[in-house]
Write a protein that holds these residues in place. Structure first.
Motif, PDB file in Angstrom:
ATOM      1  N   GLN A   1      -0.630   4.092   0.879  1.00  0.00           N
ATOM      2  CA  GLN A   1      -1.765   4.980   1.648  1.00  0.00           C
ATOM      3  C   GLN A   1      -1.182   6.358   2.145  1.00  0.00           C
ATOM      4  O   GLN A   1      -1.575   7.405   1.860  1.00  0.00           O
ATOM      5  CB  GLN A   1      -2.142   4.262   2.909  1.00  0.00           C
ATOM      6  CG  GLN A   1      -3.212   4.990   3.517  1.00  0.00           C
ATOM      7  CD  GLN A   1      -3.855   4.261   4.518  1.00  0.00           C
ATOM      8  OE1 GLN A   1      -4.067   2.896   4.313  1.00  0.00           O
ATOM      9  NE2 GLN A   1      -4.348   4.625   5.612  1.00  0.00           N
TER      10      GLN A   1
ATOM     11  N   SER B   1       1.020  -1.176  -0.091  1.00  0.00           N
ATOM     12  CA  SER B   1       0.015  -0.055  -0.018  1.00  0.00           C
ATOM     13  C   SER B   1       0.922   1.212   0.079  1.00  0.00           C
ATOM     14  O   SER B   1       1.834   1.506   0.631  1.00  0.00           O
ATOM     15  CB  SER B   1      -0.801   0.011   1.215  1.00  0.00           C
ATOM     16  OG  SER B   1      -1.473   1.188   1.598  1.00  0.00           O
TER      17      SER B   1
ATOM     18  N   VAL C   1      -3.819  -0.331  -2.497  1.00  0.00           N
ATOM     19  CA  VAL C   1      -2.730  -1.137  -2.844  1.00  0.00           C
ATOM     20  C   VAL C   1      -2.340  -0.758  -4.339  1.00  0.00           C
ATOM     21  O   VAL C   1      -3.068  -1.151  -5.225  1.00  0.00           O
ATOM     22  CB  VAL C   1      -3.212  -2.538  -2.659  1.00  0.00           C
ATOM     23  CG1 VAL C   1      -2.387  -3.697  -3.128  1.00  0.00           C
ATOM     24  CG2 VAL C   1      -3.503  -2.675  -1.106  1.00  0.00           C
TER      25      VAL C   1
END
Length: 519
Positions: free
Chosen positions: A193, A191, A233
């Motif tokens: 993020q 990921s 992701v």
């Protein structure tokens, strides 16, 4: 199945002479824990050594003992560097300049697209990007020093197709790649993020995985399987061999910046205005070229300061400023955080951004430069004995209809003030940037003429336009002696426009200029 290993175990997977891909755009996405482990293993065992490192903007933060490739600067670890920008790590940049590391440099947009081609098992990419520049085999063929020229390695060739010239950048195998991302789950899904820059991580991972290589990803934390938000992701588990939990990070770019990822929206006034100086004069003059609704790219250094001026003048909402990292909108940042923006509109991958750029999606760009010759050719990639590389400069400058080069008129230490609405030069820089002929060409004025580009050269004391491969002096700063402060310091004599005028007086006064798109 993905395995969790230590940074030292990751370093143990590298063998002497391997080709190793390393993620990063400056300080962003730099796998520092694994790089440190490589250095420690080398110091203890003299291995791994003689590595070929492949990267985009090779990771670093302009600090001698900083992040990125500075971690593996010990002589003997790297034998060859293939990257779009070579000098974010000062030690590695010096080694390339001193002919201790064989240095190849391809345009950044070419790098990302080539990684995608390698992942797709294509033979390479065919493009016009780099024609008539140092990347062209008729010049240097991307070879930045004598060690590179001595190698039996040709990474680009000239191809004639349907009566037109193109460059063919060749695919090559990469044994291992080392990446940095935010999080992994225990299954190996990766990921991004918390990352304000997505770069070319996926392209590099697939270039290695799909050709039988080893993909190692360093992350801030490893979480339970299936616990990641799938929208964040980027790299799926099937393409990841090993994950490593980073230890002791002190890289500011790897910290979480919610205002750069879109998790929080910062107030516009949280970005402090630039201090009033001659550099701000340059950024202001470049900002005057912005048009409402434009998509604009900004380069590093003074060009990035155009974003700050636009924010201060209240123009940011009506123009989209972008970076080659794939970041659109907001207020792009400079220094070690160049590549990210405060309050971005969107964050995409770098390779996707260059599809926009190469396809003519930009309206304007503001870029820096190191040398300009009498024909209007520009050099940013190798000068004053330094191998630097162009980053995204070649893609951007060749494919944008309006190019503004924004830079200080001279190089070196200087004492230049802005007082009483005038420019005051107390002590000028020693090195001239306007030279008779560029030995190394990053921007071709011939290509610009053939594609009908509008080209401006903006400095604190003068503005030039490129017309028919000649520089025309069109504006001069108040307080400047044209002969003494401009013409005498140039390696050639430009034409003087019959409409020569003073630069806008508002540029030289503190406080807001009052710019608007109605002007």
């Amino acid at each position: 199945m993905t395995k969790i290993i230590s940074a030292r175990q990751a370093a143990g997977l590298l063998r002497d002479g391997m080709t190793v891909g390393v993620s990063g755009f400056g300080a962003f996405a730099s796998p520092d824990s694994i790089l440190e482990a490589i250095r420690e293993k080398f110091r203890e065992e003299n291995s791994p050594r003689d590595l070929t490192i492949v990267s985009g903007v090779a990771p670093g933060d302009f600090v001698e003992d900083g992040c990125g490739l500075s971690k593996i600067r010990d002589e003997g670890i790297i034998s060859t560097l293939i990257a779009s920008h070579l000098r974010m790590s000062p030690a590695i940049g010096r080694a390339c300049s001193e002919n201790k590391i064989a240095a190849f440099s391809m345009p950044l947009g070419v790098y990302g697209q080539l990684m995608a081609a390698i992942g797709g098992k294509r033979p390479g990419i065919l493009t016009h990007v780099g024609l008539n520049t140092y990347a062209d085999p008729r010049q240097d063929g991307c070879k930045m020093n004598d060690l590179a020229k001595a190698q039996d390695r040709e990474i680009v060739e000239l191809v004639r197709l349907d009566g037109r010239d193109y460059l063919f950048y060749k695919a090559f195998p990469i044994d291992v790649c080392i990446l940095h991302a935010s999080y992994a789950d225990a299954d190996g899904n990766i990921s991004l993020q918390d990352e304000p820059v997505h770069g070319d991580l996926l392209e590099l991972a697939l270039a290695v995985h799909n050709n039988g290589g080893t993909v190692i990803v360093e992350v801030k934390d490893i979480l339970e399987p299936c616990s990641l938000d799938p929208r964040h992701v980027l790299i799926p588990k099937f393409s990841v061999d090993y994950i490593v939990k980073a230890q002791g990070e002190n890289n500011i770019a790897l910290a979480y910046h919610p205002e750069m990822t879109g998790d929080l929206r910062a107030m516009a006034d949280s970005v402090k205005p630039l201090p009033f100086s001659y550099k701000k004069v340059i950024a202001r003059r470049a900002a005057m070229e912005l048009k409402k609704g434009d998509l604009v790219n900004l380069g590093i250094g003074i060009p990035a300061s155009v974003a700050n001026v636009a924010n201060e003048e209240g123009l940011s909402r009506d123009v989209t400023l972008s970076l080659e990292t794939g970041v659109y909108g907001g207020v792009p940042l400079d220094g070690p955080l160049f590549g990210a923006a405060v309050n971005p509109d969107s964050i995409s991958r770098s390779a996707d951004a260059f599809t926009v750029y190469d396809g003519g999606g930009l309206n304007m760009t503001v870029l820096g430069c190191a040398e300009i010759d009498m024909a209007g050719n520009v050099n940013v990639s190798k000068f004053s004995g330094r191998c630097v590389g162009p980053g995204g400069f070649v893609n951007i400058s060749q494919n944008t209809p309006k190019v503004c080069f924004a830079f200080a008129f001279t190089a070196g230490k200087c004492d230049i003030a802005v007082e009483g609405g005038k420019l005051v030069i107390r002590n000028d820089g020693k090195a001239g940037k306007f030279i008779k002929a560029c030995d190394h060409i990053s921007f071709s004025s011939q290509f610009a003429q053939e594609t009908n580009q509008t080209v401006l050269f903006i400095t604190e004391r003068a503005v030039f336009e490129l017309r028919d491969r000649k520089l025309i002096l069109t504006e001069i700063a108040p307080g400047i002696d044209m002969e003494k402060d401009v013409l005498r310091l140039m390696g050639f004599r430009p034409e003087i426009s019959p409409e020569l005028k003073l630069m806008d007086e508002r540029l030289f006064r503190p406080g807001k200029m009052g710019l608007s798109f109605g002007e």
